[in-house]
Scaffold this motif. Structure first.
Motif, PDB file in Angstrom:
ATOM      1  N   THR A 257       0.850  -1.189   0.000  1.00 55.00           N
ATOM      2  CA  THR A 257       0.000   0.000   0.000  1.00 55.00           C
ATOM      3  C   THR A 257       0.883   1.236   0.000  1.00 55.00           C
ATOM      4  O   THR A 257       1.990   1.208   0.529  1.00 55.00           O
ATOM      5  CB  THR A 257      -0.899   0.032   1.252  1.00 55.00           C
ATOM      6  N   PRO A 258       0.445   2.371  -0.593  1.00 61.45           N
ATOM      7  CA  PRO A 258      -0.779   2.493  -1.338  1.00 61.45           C
ATOM      8  C   PRO A 258      -0.626   1.959  -2.748  1.00 61.45           C
ATOM      9  O   PRO A 258       0.413   2.084  -3.356  1.00 61.45           O
ATOM     10  CB  PRO A 258      -1.030   4.003  -1.357  1.00 61.45           C
TER      11      PRO A 258
ATOM     12  N   ASP B 275      -3.470   3.564  -9.156  1.00 59.55           N
ATOM     13  CA  ASP B 275      -4.832   3.878  -9.545  1.00 59.55           C
ATOM     14  C   ASP B 275      -5.163   3.150 -10.839  1.00 59.55           C
ATOM     15  O   ASP B 275      -4.545   3.414 -11.874  1.00 59.55           O
ATOM     16  CB  ASP B 275      -4.976   5.388  -9.731  1.00 59.55           C
TER      17      ASP B 275
ATOM     18  N   ARG C   1      -8.395  10.669 -17.285  1.00 63.09           N
ATOM     19  CA  ARG C   1      -7.672  10.788 -16.019  1.00 63.09           C
ATOM     20  C   ARG C   1      -6.169  10.646 -16.221  1.00 63.09           C
ATOM     21  O   ARG C   1      -5.372  11.403 -15.663  1.00 63.09           O
ATOM     22  CB  ARG C   1      -8.186   9.734 -15.048  1.00 63.09           C
TER      23      ARG C   1
ATOM     24  N   LEU D  65      -1.392   9.482   0.580  1.00 60.19           N
ATOM     25  CA  LEU D  65      -1.443   9.673  -0.866  1.00 60.19           C
ATOM     26  C   LEU D  65      -2.821  10.168  -1.270  1.00 60.19           C
ATOM     27  O   LEU D  65      -3.834   9.517  -1.011  1.00 60.19           O
ATOM     28  CB  LEU D  65      -1.126   8.360  -1.587  1.00 60.19           C
ATOM     29  N   CYS D  66      -2.853  11.312  -1.917  1.00 60.96           N
ATOM     30  CA  CYS D  66      -4.108  11.875  -2.410  1.00 60.96           C
ATOM     31  C   CYS D  66      -4.421  11.255  -3.769  1.00 60.96           C
ATOM     32  O   CYS D  66      -3.626  11.365  -4.704  1.00 60.96           O
ATOM     33  CB  CYS D  66      -3.993  13.399  -2.513  1.00 60.96           C
ATOM     34  N   ARG D  67      -5.572  10.619  -3.892  1.00 62.64           N
ATOM     35  CA  ARG D  67      -5.966   9.975  -5.139  1.00 62.64           C
ATOM     36  C   ARG D  67      -6.957  10.802  -5.951  1.00 62.64           C
ATOM     37  O   ARG D  67      -7.281  10.448  -7.070  1.00 62.64           O
ATOM     38  CB  ARG D  67      -6.584   8.603  -4.852  1.00 62.64           C
ATOM     39  N   SER D  68      -7.456  11.867  -5.376  1.00 64.96           N
ATOM     40  CA  SER D  68      -8.467  12.678  -6.040  1.00 64.96           C
ATOM     41  C   SER D  68      -7.806  13.654  -7.003  1.00 64.96           C
ATOM     42  O   SER D  68      -6.941  14.443  -6.609  1.00 64.96           O
ATOM     43  CB  SER D  68      -9.298  13.436  -5.002  1.00 64.96           C
TER      44      SER D  68
ATOM     45  N   ALA E 142       2.504  12.327  -5.998  1.00 67.01           N
ATOM     46  CA  ALA E 142       1.191  11.701  -5.996  1.00 67.01           C
ATOM     47  C   ALA E 142       0.779  11.298  -7.407  1.00 67.01           C
ATOM     48  O   ALA E 142       0.289  10.170  -7.634  1.00 67.01           O
ATOM     49  CB  ALA E 142       0.159  12.653  -5.390  1.00 67.01           C
TER      50      ALA E 142
ATOM     51  N   SER F 166       2.830   8.333  -8.507  1.00 63.88           N
ATOM     52  CA  SER F 166       2.440   7.107  -7.803  1.00 63.88           C
ATOM     53  C   SER F 166       1.152   6.519  -8.387  1.00 63.88           C
ATOM     54  O   SER F 166       1.010   5.299  -8.478  1.00 63.88           O
ATOM     55  CB  SER F 166       2.239   7.401  -6.313  1.00 63.88           C
ATOM     56  N   LEU F 167       0.229   7.371  -8.792  1.00 63.41           N
ATOM     57  CA  LEU F 167      -1.019   6.886  -9.372  1.00 63.41           C
ATOM     58  C   LEU F 167      -0.809   6.285 -10.756  1.00 63.41           C
ATOM     59  O   LEU F 167      -1.605   5.463 -11.201  1.00 63.41           O
ATOM     60  CB  LEU F 167      -2.034   8.032  -9.457  1.00 63.41           C
TER      61      LEU F 167
END
Length: 281
Positions: free
Chosen positions: A97-98, A101, A111, A168-171, A228, A231-232
Motif C-alpha cells: 500500500t498504497p 490507480d 484521467r 497519498l491523495c488519489r483525487s 502523488a 504514484s497513481l
C-alpha cells in the motif's frame, strides 16, 4: 519466479538508496551554494537561468523505450520478465500500500492524460520557470533570504515525498486544488522577481519571512503533487513509466527554455547592486 536471496536484496536496495542520495546531494548542493557565489559571478542573478539549461537536454534524449519492452504487431505489447532483486514476487506485491490507480493505467483515458499534463506543468514550474527567478525574488531581501529559500526549499522536496508515501491523495480534484495553491505562491514569487530590485516590504523582516515561506510552501506543494501523480501512474508498467519520464523531462525542458530569453537575453528581470540604493525617491 523465485525470490532473490535476502542478502542480495538488502545490498541492492542499499546501493540504490546510496545512488539516489548521492545524486540528489550533488544537485541540491549546487543550488544551496548559489546564494554564496551568485553576487560574484559575471552573470550575476541570471546565472541560475543559464544553469537550468545544462542538466535538461541529456535527460530528454534518454527518454527512449527501455530494453524490457518489445513492441510487436500493432496493438500488441510484450514485456520481458527479468529476475531483478528490486522486483517483488506477486505474493509480496499483492499486499503493498498504497496501490496504483487502475483508472490512471490507461494513458489515453481522460484521467491518465490529466495526470500526465499535471506532471509536465508542475515540472515546468519547479525545474524551469521558478528556479530561474529565485535569485531575483530573494536577493532584494538580502543574502540571508536567498540562502534560507534555497536550503529550506530543497528540504521541502524530500519532506513532501515522505508525506506522499504515507498520505497519498488519489483525487484529481484535490491534486488540481493543491496545484492552484502552489501557483498562487508561485505568482507571488514571480511578481517579486518582476518588481526587483524594489519589491514590496524590502528591508523588513516581514518581507524576508514571506519570501522564504512562499518558496518553501510552493516547492513543497508542487513536490507532493508530482509524487502523488507519479504514484497513481506507476502501476501501468513500463509504458506508463516511460510516459511519466517523458512528461517530466519535456515539461522541465520547456520551462527552462521559456525562461532563458527573459532572464539572459532581454533582461526583463533586474537585480540590485551592492552599496547602491535603487529604491530611494
Amino acid at each position: 519466479m523465485a525470490a532473490p536471496p535476502l542478502g542480495r536484496l538488502v545490498l541492492t536496495h542499499l546501493l540504490v538508496a546510496l545512488f539516489g542520495m548521492g545524486s540528489w546531494a550533488a544537485i541540491n548542493g549546487i543550488w544551496v551554494e548559489l546564494p554564496v557565489v551568485v553576487k560574484d559571478l559575471p552573470e550575476a542573478a541570471a546565472f541560475q537561468g543559464l544553469l537550468l539549461l545544462l542538466p535538461l537536454p541529456p535527460s530528454v534524449t534518454t527518454g527512449g523505450p527501455g530494453p524490457g519492452l518489445q513492441v510487436g504487431a500493432p496493438g500488441v505489447e510484450e514485456e520481458e520478465e527479468e529476475a531483478s532483486p528490486l522486483q517483488e514476487p506477486p505474493f509480496q506485491a499483492a499486499g503493498t500500500t498504497p496501490g496504483p490507480d487502475p483508472e490512471a493505467h490507461r494513458l489515453l483515458s481522460a484521467r491518465g492524460a490529466c495526470l500526465l499534463s499535471l506532471l509536465a506543468f508542475t515540472n515546468a514550474l519547479t525545474n524551469g520557470v521558478l528556479p530561474a527567478v529565485q535569485s531575483f525574488s530573494c536577493l532584494p531581501y538580502g543574502r540571508l533570504a536567498y540562502h534560507l529559500a534555497a536550503v529550506l526549499g530543497s528540504a521541502a522536496n524530500p519532506l513532501a515525498c515522505f508525506l506522499a508515501m504515507g498520505v497519498l491523495c488519489r483525487s484529481l480534484a484535490w491534486l488540481g486544488g493543491l496545484s492552484l495553491l502552489g501557483m498562487l505562491f508561485g505568482a507571488y514569487l514571480m511578481a517579486l522577481a518582476i518588481l526587483s530590485p524594489c519589491p514590496p516590504l524590502v528591508g523588513t523582516t516581514a518581507g524576508l519571512v514571506l519570501v522564504v515561506l512562499s518558496w518553501v510552501l510552493c516547492l513543497g506543494l508542487f513536490s507532493y503533487v508530482k509524487v502523488a501523480a507519479s504514484s497513481l501512474l506507476h502501476g501501468g508498467g513500463q509504458r506508463a513509466l516511460l510516459a511519466v519520464g517523458v512528461a517530466i523531462q519535456v515539461g522541465s525542458l520547456l520551462g527552462a527554455v521559456a525562461m532563458f530569453p527573459p532572464t539572459s537575453i532581454y533582461h526583463v528581470f533586474r537585480s540590485g547592486k551592492d552599496c547602491v540604493d535603487l529604491c530611494g525617491p
